[in-house]
Design a protein around this motif. Structure first.
Motif, mmCIF file in Angstrom:
data_model
loop_
_atom_site.group_PDB
_atom_site.id
_atom_site.type_symbol
_atom_site.label_atom_id
_atom_site.label_comp_id
_atom_site.label_asym_id
_atom_site.label_seq_id
_atom_site.Cartn_x
_atom_site.Cartn_y
_atom_site.Cartn_z
ATOM 1 N N GLY A 116 21.072 -29.706 34.841
ATOM 2 C CA GLY A 116 20.903 -31.210 34.707
ATOM 3 C C GLY A 116 21.373 -31.582 33.365
ATOM 4 N N MET A 117 22.384 -31.259 32.679
ATOM 5 C CA MET A 117 22.649 -31.626 31.454
ATOM 6 C C MET A 117 23.304 -32.857 31.657
ATOM 7 S SD MET A 117 24.294 -28.562 29.205
ATOM 8 C CE MET A 117 25.152 -27.349 30.588
ATOM 9 N N GLY A 118 22.970 -33.943 30.694
ATOM 10 C CA GLY A 118 23.691 -35.318 30.460
ATOM 11 C C GLY A 118 25.193 -35.065 30.106
ATOM 12 N N GLN A 119 25.777 -36.074 30.083
ATOM 13 C CA GLN A 119 27.420 -35.889 29.797
ATOM 14 C C GLN A 119 27.369 -35.594 28.277
ATOM 15 O OE1 GLN A 119 30.612 -38.663 30.611
ATOM 16 N NE2 GLN A 119 29.107 -39.746 31.818
ATOM 17 N N GLY A 120 26.867 -36.186 27.389
ATOM 18 C CA GLY A 120 26.716 -35.987 25.991
ATOM 19 C C GLY A 120 26.346 -34.670 25.411
ATOM 20 N N LYS A 121 25.456 -34.114 26.195
ATOM 21 C CA LYS A 121 24.838 -32.840 26.000
ATOM 22 C C LYS A 121 25.712 -31.897 26.694
ATOM 23 C CE LYS A 121 21.117 -30.254 25.213
ATOM 24 N NZ LYS A 121 20.595 -30.521 24.089
ATOM 25 N N LEU A 122 26.261 -32.028 27.562
ATOM 26 C CA LEU A 122 27.118 -31.052 27.987
ATOM 27 C C LEU A 122 28.476 -30.920 27.042
ATOM 28 C CD1 LEU A 122 28.536 -29.336 30.694
ATOM 29 C CD2 LEU A 122 29.422 -31.619 31.235
ATOM 30 N N GLN A 178 16.175 -32.721 26.002
ATOM 31 C CA GLN A 178 16.503 -32.484 27.207
ATOM 32 C C GLN A 178 16.236 -31.030 27.891
ATOM 33 O OE1 GLN A 178 20.651 -33.264 28.793
ATOM 34 N NE2 GLN A 178 20.688 -35.327 27.411
ATOM 35 N N LEU A 179 16.403 -29.803 27.264
ATOM 36 C CA LEU A 179 16.102 -28.591 27.875
ATOM 37 C C LEU A 179 15.198 -28.005 27.098
ATOM 38 C CD1 LEU A 179 20.012 -27.622 28.035
ATOM 39 C CD2 LEU A 179 18.806 -28.595 29.929
ATOM 40 N N ASP A 180 14.661 -26.952 27.716
ATOM 41 C CA ASP A 180 13.784 -25.867 27.144
ATOM 42 C C ASP A 180 14.339 -25.217 26.056
ATOM 43 O OD1 ASP A 180 11.470 -26.781 28.503
ATOM 44 O OD2 ASP A 180 11.971 -25.181 29.981
ATOM 45 N N SER A 181 13.613 -24.904 24.869
ATOM 46 C CA SER A 181 14.413 -24.215 23.804
ATOM 47 C C SER A 181 14.860 -22.669 24.343
ATOM 48 C CB SER A 181 13.584 -24.187 22.502
ATOM 49 O OG SER A 181 13.911 -23.158 21.577
ATOM 50 N N GLY A 182 16.110 -22.380 23.975
ATOM 51 C CA GLY A 182 16.320 -21.213 24.403
ATOM 52 C C GLY A 182 17.179 -20.911 25.810
ATOM 53 N N THR A 183 17.236 -22.068 26.336
ATOM 54 C CA THR A 183 18.199 -22.081 27.719
ATOM 55 C C THR A 183 19.420 -22.023 27.540
ATOM 56 O OG1 THR A 183 16.573 -23.902 28.589
ATOM 57 C CG2 THR A 183 18.722 -23.727 29.736
ATOM 58 N N VAL A 184 20.198 -21.001 28.318
ATOM 59 C CA VAL A 184 21.509 -20.571 28.283
ATOM 60 C C VAL A 184 22.107 -21.588 28.921
ATOM 61 C CG1 VAL A 184 23.288 -18.945 29.200
ATOM 62 C CG2 VAL A 184 21.109 -18.178 28.117
ATOM 63 N N THR A 185 23.124 -22.325 28.215
ATOM 64 C CA THR A 185 24.095 -23.599 28.596
ATOM 65 C C THR A 185 25.239 -23.288 29.090
ATOM 66 O OG1 THR A 185 24.553 -24.295 26.510
ATOM 67 C CG2 THR A 185 22.498 -24.983 27.579
ATOM 68 N N THR A 186 26.037 -22.323 28.271
ATOM 69 C CA THR A 186 27.433 -22.279 28.388
ATOM 70 C C THR A 186 27.904 -21.095 27.936
ATOM 71 O OG1 THR A 186 27.781 -23.617 26.053
ATOM 72 C CG2 THR A 186 28.270 -24.854 27.918
ATOM 73 N N LEU A 187 29.278 -20.684 28.455
ATOM 74 C CA LEU A 187 29.919 -19.491 27.989
ATOM 75 C C LEU A 187 31.332 -19.780 27.583
ATOM 76 C CD1 LEU A 187 30.570 -16.325 27.974
ATOM 77 C CD2 LEU A 187 30.996 -16.493 30.362
#
Lengths: 112, 112
Positions: free
Chosen positions: B12-18, B83-92
Protein backbone atom coordinates in the motif's frame (compact mmCIF):
# COMPACT_ATOMS: atom_id res chain seq x y z
CA UNK A 1 20.84 16.68 1.62
CA UNK A 2 17.97 15.85 -0.63
CA UNK A 3 16.59 15.80 -4.11
CA UNK A 4 13.08 17.08 -4.92
CA UNK A 5 11.22 15.77 -7.94
CA UNK A 6 8.21 17.78 -9.12
CA UNK A 7 5.62 15.93 -11.21
CA UNK A 8 2.71 17.46 -13.08
CA UNK A 9 -0.74 16.71 -11.73
CA UNK A 10 -2.57 18.05 -14.80
CA UNK A 11 -1.71 15.39 -17.39
CA UNK A 12 -3.19 12.28 -15.81
CA UNK A 13 -0.17 10.01 -15.63
CA UNK A 14 -0.85 6.52 -14.32
CA UNK A 15 1.09 5.34 -11.27
CA UNK A 16 3.69 3.36 -13.21
CA UNK A 17 4.19 6.13 -15.73
CA UNK A 18 4.59 8.68 -12.95
CA UNK A 19 7.17 6.50 -11.21
CA UNK A 20 9.19 5.99 -14.40
CA UNK A 21 9.20 9.72 -15.18
CA UNK A 22 10.25 10.57 -11.62
CA UNK A 23 13.09 8.04 -11.88
CA UNK A 24 14.14 9.50 -15.21
CA UNK A 25 14.31 13.03 -13.74
CA UNK A 26 16.09 11.83 -10.61
CA UNK A 27 18.86 10.11 -12.54
CA UNK A 28 19.28 12.98 -15.00
CA UNK A 29 19.66 15.63 -12.27
CA UNK A 30 21.98 13.32 -10.37
CA UNK A 31 24.20 13.16 -13.43
CA UNK A 32 24.14 16.95 -13.58
CA UNK A 33 25.69 17.10 -10.07
CA UNK A 34 29.42 17.17 -9.35
CA UNK A 35 31.02 14.04 -7.90
CA UNK A 36 31.39 15.52 -4.41
CA UNK A 37 27.68 16.31 -4.25
CA UNK A 38 26.78 12.85 -5.58
CA UNK A 39 28.89 11.13 -2.96
CA UNK A 40 27.58 13.26 -0.10
CA UNK A 41 23.97 12.60 -1.11
CA UNK A 42 24.44 8.86 -1.53
CA UNK A 43 26.33 8.69 1.76
CA UNK A 44 23.37 10.31 3.50
CA UNK A 45 20.84 7.83 2.08
CA UNK A 46 19.89 9.61 -1.19
CA UNK A 47 16.76 11.20 0.26
CA UNK A 48 14.09 12.02 -2.32
CA UNK A 49 10.75 13.77 -2.10
CA UNK A 50 8.13 13.75 -4.84
CA UNK A 51 6.08 16.94 -5.07
CA UNK A 52 3.06 18.22 -7.00
CA UNK A 53 3.47 20.69 -9.85
CA UNK A 54 0.48 22.36 -11.48
CA UNK A 55 1.70 22.43 -15.07
CA UNK A 56 4.44 22.94 -17.60
CA UNK A 57 4.98 26.65 -16.93
CA UNK A 58 5.46 26.03 -13.20
CA UNK A 59 8.10 23.38 -13.92
CA UNK A 60 10.03 25.80 -16.14
CA UNK A 61 9.84 28.58 -13.52
CA UNK A 62 11.17 26.19 -10.86
CA UNK A 63 13.95 25.09 -13.21
CA UNK A 64 14.98 28.75 -13.61
CA UNK A 65 15.07 29.13 -9.84
CA UNK A 66 17.17 25.96 -9.53
CA UNK A 67 19.54 27.42 -12.10
CA UNK A 68 19.84 30.66 -10.07
CA UNK A 69 20.61 28.62 -6.96
CA UNK A 70 23.19 26.65 -8.96
CA UNK A 71 21.45 23.40 -8.14
CA UNK A 72 21.69 20.43 -10.49
CA UNK A 73 18.35 19.95 -12.21
CA UNK A 74 16.69 18.24 -15.15
CA UNK A 75 13.40 18.66 -17.01
CA UNK A 76 12.03 15.47 -18.56
CA UNK A 77 9.93 15.19 -21.70
CA UNK A 78 8.14 11.95 -22.37
CA UNK A 79 9.17 9.98 -25.43
CA UNK A 80 5.45 9.46 -26.04
CA UNK A 81 5.33 5.74 -26.69
CA UNK A 82 2.36 5.41 -24.36
CA UNK A 83 -0.23 7.55 -22.59
CA UNK A 84 1.19 11.01 -23.41
CA UNK A 85 1.93 12.98 -26.59
CA UNK A 86 5.59 12.87 -27.55
CA UNK A 87 7.52 15.76 -26.00
CA UNK A 88 5.13 16.35 -23.11
CA UNK A 89 7.01 17.80 -20.13
CA UNK A 90 6.33 15.50 -17.17
CA UNK A 91 8.79 16.06 -14.33
CA UNK A 92 11.56 18.27 -12.96
CA UNK A 93 14.21 17.09 -10.52
CA UNK A 94 16.05 19.64 -8.36
CA UNK A 95 19.17 18.57 -6.49
CA UNK A 96 20.78 16.72 -4.85
CA UNK A 97 21.66 19.75 -2.75
CA UNK A 98 21.53 21.02 0.80
CA UNK A 99 17.99 20.81 2.21
CA UNK A 100 17.67 24.56 2.75
CA UNK A 101 18.82 25.42 -0.78
CA UNK A 102 16.47 22.88 -2.39
CA UNK A 103 13.67 24.25 -0.18
CA UNK A 104 14.24 27.74 -1.57
CA UNK A 105 13.10 26.33 -4.91
CA UNK A 106 10.48 23.70 -4.01
CA UNK A 107 9.70 24.23 -0.30
CA UNK A 108 6.23 25.62 -1.01
CA UNK A 109 4.96 22.57 -2.93
CA UNK A 110 2.80 19.72 -1.56
CA UNK A 111 3.89 16.11 -1.32
CA UNK A 112 2.61 13.91 -4.13
CA UNK B 1 18.16 -1.72 -23.84
CA UNK B 2 16.01 -1.21 -20.82
CA UNK B 3 15.71 -1.26 -17.08
CA UNK B 4 12.80 -2.95 -15.30
CA UNK B 5 11.77 -1.82 -11.85
CA UNK B 6 9.52 -4.16 -9.87
CA UNK B 7 7.46 -2.61 -7.08
CA UNK B 8 5.45 -4.46 -4.46
CA UNK B 9 1.68 -4.17 -4.73
CA UNK B 10 1.03 -5.67 -1.27
CA UNK B 11 2.26 -2.89 1.01
CA UNK B 12 0.00 0.00 0.00
CA UNK B 13 2.52 2.61 -1.02
CA UNK B 14 1.05 5.97 -2.00
CA UNK B 15 1.84 7.31 -5.48
CA UNK B 16 4.62 9.65 -4.35
CA UNK B 17 6.19 7.00 -2.15
CA UNK B 18 6.07 4.48 -4.97
CA UNK B 19 7.73 6.93 -7.36
CA UNK B 20 10.51 7.74 -4.89
CA UNK B 21 11.23 4.06 -4.22
CA UNK B 22 11.27 3.29 -7.95
CA UNK B 23 13.73 6.16 -8.48
CA UNK B 24 15.88 4.89 -5.65
CA UNK B 25 16.06 1.40 -7.15
CA UNK B 26 16.66 2.74 -10.66
CA UNK B 27 19.64 4.83 -9.59
CA UNK B 28 21.12 2.08 -7.43
CA UNK B 29 21.02 -0.54 -10.19
CA UNK B 30 22.37 2.00 -12.66
CA UNK B 31 25.34 2.50 -10.38
CA UNK B 32 25.81 -1.27 -10.28
CA UNK B 33 26.27 -1.30 -14.09
CA UNK B 34 29.59 -0.91 -15.88
CA UNK B 35 30.30 2.35 -17.68
CA UNK B 36 29.81 0.89 -21.15
CA UNK B 37 26.34 -0.38 -20.23
CA UNK B 38 25.44 2.96 -18.62
CA UNK B 39 26.44 4.89 -21.71
CA UNK B 40 24.63 2.56 -24.10
CA UNK B 41 21.43 2.78 -22.05
CA UNK B 42 21.53 6.55 -21.73
CA UNK B 43 22.31 6.89 -25.41
CA UNK B 44 19.22 4.87 -26.27
CA UNK B 45 16.92 7.04 -24.12
CA UNK B 46 17.21 5.24 -20.75
CA UNK B 47 14.00 3.25 -21.23
CA UNK B 48 12.35 2.15 -17.99
CA UNK B 49 9.34 -0.01 -17.25
CA UNK B 50 7.66 -0.27 -13.86
CA UNK B 51 6.19 -3.69 -13.08
CA UNK B 52 4.07 -5.28 -10.37
CA UNK B 53 5.62 -7.62 -7.81
CA UNK B 54 3.48 -9.63 -5.42
CA UNK B 55 5.68 -9.49 -2.34
CA UNK B 56 9.09 -9.59 -0.73
CA UNK B 57 9.87 -13.22 -1.60
CA UNK B 58 9.16 -12.61 -5.29
CA UNK B 59 11.53 -9.65 -5.34
CA UNK B 60 14.31 -11.75 -3.83
CA UNK B 61 13.72 -14.58 -6.33
CA UNK B 62 13.89 -12.11 -9.22
CA UNK B 63 17.08 -10.61 -7.77
CA UNK B 64 18.63 -14.11 -7.76
CA UNK B 65 17.66 -14.56 -11.39
CA UNK B 66 19.15 -11.16 -12.27
CA UNK B 67 22.34 -12.24 -10.52
CA UNK B 68 22.43 -15.46 -12.61
CA UNK B 69 21.98 -13.41 -15.78
CA UNK B 70 24.77 -11.09 -14.59
CA UNK B 71 22.46 -8.10 -14.81
CA UNK B 72 23.02 -5.08 -12.57
CA UNK B 73 20.29 -4.99 -9.95
CA UNK B 74 19.38 -3.44 -6.61
CA UNK B 75 16.86 -4.23 -3.88
CA UNK B 76 15.62 -1.21 -1.94
CA UNK B 77 14.54 -1.13 1.68
CA UNK B 78 12.62 1.85 2.92
CA UNK B 79 14.25 4.01 5.57
CA UNK B 80 10.87 4.06 7.29
CA UNK B 81 10.46 7.75 7.99
CA UNK B 82 6.91 7.65 6.66
CA UNK B 83 4.19 5.16 5.67
CA UNK B 84 6.22 1.93 5.99
CA UNK B 85 8.11 0.14 8.77
CA UNK B 86 11.85 0.74 8.61
CA UNK B 87 13.58 -1.90 6.50
CA UNK B 88 10.55 -2.87 4.42
CA UNK B 89 11.62 -4.13 1.00
CA UNK B 90 9.82 -1.98 -1.57
CA UNK B 91 11.39 -2.28 -5.02
CA UNK B 92 13.89 -4.15 -7.18
CA UNK B 93 15.54 -2.71 -10.27
CA UNK B 94 16.95 -5.04 -12.93
CA UNK B 95 19.22 -3.62 -15.61
CA UNK B 96 20.04 -1.64 -17.64
CA UNK B 97 20.62 -4.56 -19.97
CA UNK B 98 19.61 -5.92 -23.33
CA UNK B 99 15.82 -6.19 -23.64
CA UNK B 100 15.81 -9.95 -24.12
CA UNK B 101 18.05 -10.58 -21.11
CA UNK B 102 15.98 -8.34 -18.84
CA UNK B 103 12.85 -10.08 -20.14
CA UNK B 104 14.25 -13.44 -19.04
CA UNK B 105 13.98 -12.12 -15.49
CA UNK B 106 10.91 -9.86 -15.53
CA UNK B 107 9.13 -10.55 -18.85
CA UNK B 108 6.23 -12.36 -17.16
CA UNK B 109 5.21 -9.45 -14.91
CA UNK B 110 2.41 -6.93 -15.54
CA UNK B 111 2.91 -3.21 -16.02
CA UNK B 112 2.24 -1.15 -12.90
Amino acid sequence: MKQAIVARTDIGMGQGKLAAQVAHASLSAYEDADSRTRKAWKGSGQKKVVLKGSGESELFELADRAESERLPHAIIRDAGHTQLDSGTVTTLAVGPGEDEVVDRVTGHLSLF
